[in-house]
Design a protein around this motif. Structure first.
Motif, PDB file in Angstrom:
ATOM      1  N   LEU A  77       0.826  -1.202   0.000  1.00  0.00           N
ATOM      2  CA  LEU A  77       0.000   0.000   0.000  1.00  0.00           C
ATOM      3  C   LEU A  77       0.863   1.255   0.000  1.00  0.00           C
ATOM      4  N   GLU A  78       1.950   1.231   0.759  1.00  0.00           N
ATOM      5  CA  GLU A  78       2.844   2.383   0.779  1.00  0.00           C
ATOM      6  C   GLU A  78       3.462   2.626  -0.594  1.00  0.00           C
ATOM      7  N   ARG A  79       3.716   1.540  -1.325  1.00  0.00           N
ATOM      8  CA  ARG A  79       4.283   1.709  -2.669  1.00  0.00           C
ATOM      9  C   ARG A  79       3.292   2.396  -3.608  1.00  0.00           C
ATOM     10  N   CYS A  80       1.996   2.302  -3.292  1.00  0.00           N
ATOM     11  CA  CYS A  80       0.999   2.990  -4.113  1.00  0.00           C
ATOM     12  C   CYS A  80       1.227   4.501  -4.103  1.00  0.00           C
ATOM     13  N   PHE A  81       1.802   5.016  -3.014  1.00  0.00           N
ATOM     14  CA  PHE A  81       1.968   6.456  -2.871  1.00  0.00           C
ATOM     15  C   PHE A  81       3.279   6.958  -3.471  1.00  0.00           C
ATOM     16  N   THR A  82       4.122   6.061  -3.948  1.00  0.00           N
ATOM     17  CA  THR A  82       5.396   6.464  -4.533  1.00  0.00           C
ATOM     18  C   THR A  82       5.164   6.950  -5.962  1.00  0.00           C
ATOM     19  N   GLU A  83       5.480   8.211  -6.195  1.00  0.00           N
ATOM     20  CA  GLU A  83       5.216   8.833  -7.498  1.00  0.00           C
ATOM     21  C   GLU A  83       6.306   9.855  -7.790  1.00  0.00           C
ATOM     22  N   PRO A  84       6.886   9.846  -9.003  1.00  0.00           N
ATOM     23  CA  PRO A  84       7.911  10.835  -9.356  1.00  0.00           C
ATOM     24  C   PRO A  84       7.354  12.261  -9.267  1.00  0.00           C
ATOM     25  N   GLU A  85       8.226  13.188  -8.947  1.00  0.00           N
ATOM     26  CA  GLU A  85       7.817  14.595  -8.822  1.00  0.00           C
ATOM     27  C   GLU A  85       7.877  15.274 -10.187  1.00  0.00           C
ATOM     28  N   ASN A  86       7.118  14.757 -11.127  1.00  0.00           N
ATOM     29  CA  ASN A  86       7.090  15.306 -12.478  1.00  0.00           C
ATOM     30  C   ASN A  86       5.658  15.662 -12.853  1.00  0.00           C
ATOM     31  N   GLY A  87       5.484  16.805 -13.491  1.00  0.00           N
ATOM     32  CA  GLY A  87       4.176  17.190 -13.976  1.00  0.00           C
ATOM     33  C   GLY A  87       3.328  17.871 -12.922  1.00  0.00           C
ATOM     34  N   PRO A  88       2.102  18.245 -13.285  1.00  0.00           N
ATOM     35  CA  PRO A  88       1.188  18.919 -12.360  1.00  0.00           C
ATOM     36  C   PRO A  88       0.907  18.069 -11.118  1.00  0.00           C
ATOM     37  N   LEU A  89       0.807  18.742  -9.986  1.00  0.00           N
ATOM     38  CA  LEU A  89       0.590  18.058  -8.707  1.00  0.00           C
ATOM     39  C   LEU A  89      -0.661  17.190  -8.734  1.00  0.00           C
ATOM     40  N   VAL A  90      -1.764  17.733  -9.231  1.00  0.00           N
ATOM     41  CA  VAL A  90      -3.034  17.019  -9.164  1.00  0.00           C
ATOM     42  C   VAL A  90      -3.025  15.790 -10.075  1.00  0.00           C
ATOM     43  N   GLU A  91      -2.308  15.835 -11.174  1.00  0.00           N
ATOM     44  CA  GLU A  91      -2.205  14.663 -12.036  1.00  0.00           C
ATOM     45  C   GLU A  91      -1.363  13.576 -11.372  1.00  0.00           C
ATOM     46  N   ARG A  92      -0.346  13.970 -10.626  1.00  0.00           N
ATOM     47  CA  ARG A  92       0.419  12.978  -9.847  1.00  0.00           C
ATOM     48  C   ARG A  92      -0.499  12.317  -8.814  1.00  0.00           C
ATOM     49  N   LEU A  93      -1.296  13.155  -8.146  1.00  0.00           N
ATOM     50  CA  LEU A  93      -2.214  12.638  -7.129  1.00  0.00           C
ATOM     51  C   LEU A  93      -3.227  11.687  -7.750  1.00  0.00           C
ATOM     52  N   SER A  94      -3.655  11.964  -8.964  1.00  0.00           N
ATOM     53  CA  SER A  94      -4.612  11.086  -9.649  1.00  0.00           C
ATOM     54  C   SER A  94      -4.014   9.708  -9.871  1.00  0.00           C
ATOM     55  N   ARG A  95      -2.747   9.647 -10.276  1.00  0.00           N
ATOM     56  CA  ARG A  95      -2.104   8.346 -10.507  1.00  0.00           C
ATOM     57  C   ARG A  95      -1.958   7.570  -9.199  1.00  0.00           C
ATOM     58  N   VAL A  96      -1.635   8.274  -8.120  1.00  0.00           N
ATOM     59  CA  VAL A  96      -1.537   7.621  -6.809  1.00  0.00           C
ATOM     60  C   VAL A  96      -2.891   7.018  -6.425  1.00  0.00           C
ATOM     61  N   LEU A  97      -3.945   7.781  -6.602  1.00  0.00           N
ATOM     62  CA  LEU A  97      -5.273   7.311  -6.203  1.00  0.00           C
ATOM     63  C   LEU A  97      -5.760   6.159  -7.071  1.00  0.00           C
ATOM     64  N   ASP A  98      -5.388   6.139  -8.333  1.00  0.00           N
ATOM     65  CA  ASP A  98      -5.732   4.998  -9.182  1.00  0.00           C
ATOM     66  C   ASP A  98      -5.140   3.711  -8.615  1.00  0.00           C
ATOM     67  N   ARG A  99      -3.869   3.780  -8.200  1.00  0.00           N
ATOM     68  CA  ARG A  99      -3.226   2.590  -7.615  1.00  0.00           C
ATOM     69  C   ARG A  99      -3.859   2.238  -6.267  1.00  0.00           C
ATOM     70  N   TYR A 100      -4.154   3.251  -5.480  1.00  0.00           N
ATOM     71  CA  TYR A 100      -4.756   3.045  -4.168  1.00  0.00           C
ATOM     72  C   TYR A 100      -6.115   2.351  -4.293  1.00  0.00           C
ATOM     73  N   LEU A 101      -6.962   2.826  -5.187  1.00  0.00           N
ATOM     74  CA  LEU A 101      -8.298   2.242  -5.333  1.00  0.00           C
ATOM     75  C   LEU A 101      -8.238   0.831  -5.905  1.00  0.00           C
ATOM     76  N   LEU A 102      -7.254   0.562  -6.748  1.00  0.00           N
ATOM     77  CA  LEU A 102      -7.072  -0.799  -7.242  1.00  0.00           C
ATOM     78  C   LEU A 102      -6.711  -1.721  -6.085  1.00  0.00           C
ATOM     79  N   PHE A 103      -5.821  -1.264  -5.199  1.00  0.00           N
ATOM     80  CA  PHE A 103      -5.460  -2.058  -4.019  1.00  0.00           C
ATOM     81  C   PHE A 103      -6.693  -2.297  -3.149  1.00  0.00           C
ATOM     82  N   VAL A 104      -7.460  -1.246  -2.891  1.00  0.00           N
ATOM     83  CA  VAL A 104      -8.655  -1.370  -2.055  1.00  0.00           C
ATOM     84  C   VAL A 104      -9.629  -2.380  -2.652  1.00  0.00           C
ATOM     85  N   SER A 105      -9.819  -2.318  -3.967  1.00  0.00           N
ATOM     86  CA  SER A 105     -10.762  -3.221  -4.627  1.00  0.00           C
ATOM     87  C   SER A 105     -10.297  -4.667  -4.543  1.00  0.00           C
ATOM     88  N   GLU A 106      -9.006  -4.893  -4.703  1.00  0.00           N
ATOM     89  CA  GLU A 106      -8.475  -6.260  -4.694  1.00  0.00           C
ATOM     90  C   GLU A 106      -8.373  -6.837  -3.287  1.00  0.00           C
TER      91      GLU A 106
END
Length: 260
Positions: A77-106
């Motif tokens: 789960l902690e690895r879900c939050f690992t994201e490079p500091e590239n691009g707009p902040l909110v788009e980075r947050l979107s990718r983190v949440l996609d991984r997080y919700l996949l983990f929650v669902s599984e």
């Protein structure tokens, strides 16, 4: 826990391989069932080994195995939050949440039992593992905000948002994953922007963070979409409720009076 089918053929593994296998099997079972419904017999059967062999690796029994599986899940789960500091902040947050919700669902059943508490195998150690995941998530958000030592208002805003994400995830599972994951992720992202914006209205540090973040955003991105949806709601008969001339920059927070 009831099991079906036959046990897989026994394979000779090294000590580390066998321990990892048992943790993986237990994690899969805990992910699909509340902890109290998982038995060592079920773990042994699913792993294709004997119950005494499970005890050899986990002499503390089910509690020790559960904590090891939980630690493994927390690492994932902690690895879900690992994201490079590239691009707009909110788009980075979107990718983190996609991984997080996949983990929650599984890991739906295990995730629910873990966060709602009350499990017969819940202890101070398991609670500490969960709290560390929350702290890790907060540290990652602050890293992307470019802050090493955020002030109390910004800390509260981020911790409040993380708690809201957890609560929304549990409700989402209870509502049979409705709305769809993509819509939920978008709502969580917009919630973060709204919370940061409301905090920035009263806190100079948060205001500076918001300015830096907005400078990287794209008009077609999540923040632009939120603005296009919200601004019409603030209109009254085609006119904004607040005259633009009345809008002033965020004021500096009150300074303490010097000691007399």
């Amino acid at each position: 826990m009831a099991t079906s089918g036959t046990a897989p053929a026994y394979r000779r593994l090294s000590v580390d391989q066998r321990r990892s296998q048992l943790i993986d099997v237990a994690l899969e079972l805990f992910a699909g069932h509340p902890p109290e419904e998982v038995s060592l017999d079920g773990v042994a059967l699913a792993a294709g080994v004997s119950r005494p062999l499970v005890y050899r690796y986990f002499p503390g029994g089910k509690q020790q195995l559960y904590e090891a599986a939980l630690r493994s899940a927390a690492d994932e789960l902690e690895r879900c939050f690992t994201e490079p500091e590239n691009g707009p902040l909110v788009e980075r947050l979107s990718r983190v949440l996609d991984r997080y919700l996949l983990f929650v669902s599984e890991h739906a059943a295990g995730f629910t039992a873990l966060l709602q508490g009350g499990s017969m195998v819940e202890t101070s150690r398991t609670s500490a593992i969960v709290d560390e995941v929350r702290r890790h998530a907060a540290r990652e958000v602050f890293r992307h905000l470019g802050l090493d030592a955020p002030g109390p208002r910004l800390r509260m805003a981020v911790r409040t948002w993380i708690a809201a994400v957890e609560a929304a995830s549990l409700i989402w599972l209870d509502e049979e994953r409705e709305p769809p994951a993509g819509e939920l992720r978008r709502w969580m992202v917009h919630h973060f922007v709204a919370l940061l914006t409301s905090t920035a209205a009263y806190d100079a540090e948060s205001a500076e963070v918001l300015r830096r973040a907005l400078a990287l955003e794209r008009a077609e991105g999540p923040v632009g979409e939120l603005a296009r949806r919200v601004l019409p709601l603030l209109a009254d008969g085609g006119h904004l409720l607040l005259d633009p001339e009345e809008i002033s920059p965020v004021a500096e927070p009150p300074r303490p009076h010097p000691a007399s």
